[in-house]
Design an enzyme around this catalytic site. Sequence first.
Site, PDB file in Angstrom:
ATOM      1  N   ARG A 177      38.361 -25.385 -25.247  1.00 34.18           N
ATOM      2  CA  ARG A 177      38.900 -26.343 -24.267  1.00 34.18           C
ATOM      3  C   ARG A 177      40.061 -25.723 -23.490  1.00 34.18           C
ATOM      4  NH1 ARG A 177      39.715 -31.895 -22.901  1.00 34.18           N
ATOM      5  NH2 ARG A 177      41.896 -32.557 -23.024  1.00 34.18           N
TER       6      ARG A 177
ATOM      7  N   HIS B 296      43.649 -35.887 -19.066  1.00 37.94           N
ATOM      8  CA  HIS B 296      45.069 -36.049 -19.381  1.00 37.94           C
ATOM      9  C   HIS B 296      45.644 -37.219 -18.588  1.00 37.94           C
ATOM     10  CE1 HIS B 296      45.572 -31.554 -20.643  1.00 37.94           C
ATOM     11  NE2 HIS B 296      45.113 -32.305 -21.628  1.00 37.94           N
TER      12      HIS B 296
END
Length: 309
Positions: free
Chosen positions: A239, A262
Amino acid sequence: MPLADFATHLSSEKRHSPRTCEHYLRDLHRFCAWLTSVDIDQWAAVTSHDVRRYVANLSKEGLGGRSIARHLSSIRRFYQFLLREGLAKDNPALDIRAPKSGRRLPKVADVDQLNRLLEVNPDDPLEVRDLAMFELMYSSGLRLSELAGLNLGALDLAGGEVKVLGKGSKERVLPVGAKAAAAVRRWLKCRAEFVAGSEPAMFVSQRGGRLSQRSIQARLARWGRLQGADQRMHPHMLRHSFASHMLESSGDLRAVQELLGHADIATTQVYTHLDFQHLARVYDQSHPRARRRSGASTPDSAGSDSASQ
């Protein structure tokens, strides 16, 4: 023997595990040794100034903020016990805080290493599954939990998309690259060998149930060893590598934030530091005024030395 009595207090009254008691006592023995080195021989004589000096000493010895915070916690707990027993008048560590640790940058694998890791012809159906998982994780920047939680209906291979449920049960749709899509198609042909009934999970174990996060971690570590990776491979590295490589190529921080899911762009900004490190290396290797010739001094360097004095 306050330390021995404190150990009994931790184990008998607080019911802490032997390992926890061992950690407390190890920290306190280290503190005690330092006190002896600075000629302090009474627990009651220790001041907050002494504890600050000790924190500075720990930092000088290379301990990070988290480790120092643990030492301070041990000292505070010990002095709480001493106060209860009437062996101290105050807690000198009460208002002392550890220095903040610098934010650790996530580890990433470079593009060449990931190509070596993924350009493999699997030998058996389980390795076909593993390759599909790792290709998909790197292709779409999935969290480990998102990968493990994928169901069959989440992937639209024809459209090149995957729908994932991220933190806070927030759903997002991500692109799936051609290599990952091909790897998943190969896995789907093998999946029927393991699944009986209506199991919805995309990635299943030999027994036909959903593959656990721990198993995915173990399989990726094994895969890295077999392919000769020069560092231990783990899901978050894929990731992180996805994020770093995307940012390095596009420079679009907002897009990377959306892809990673996010909520706060500050979380994504850590990858700008990784990108800058890469750019700095390229600059040092490529710019004619950045490279120094061994054994040769330049007027610029001499000037900068005198200006800094």
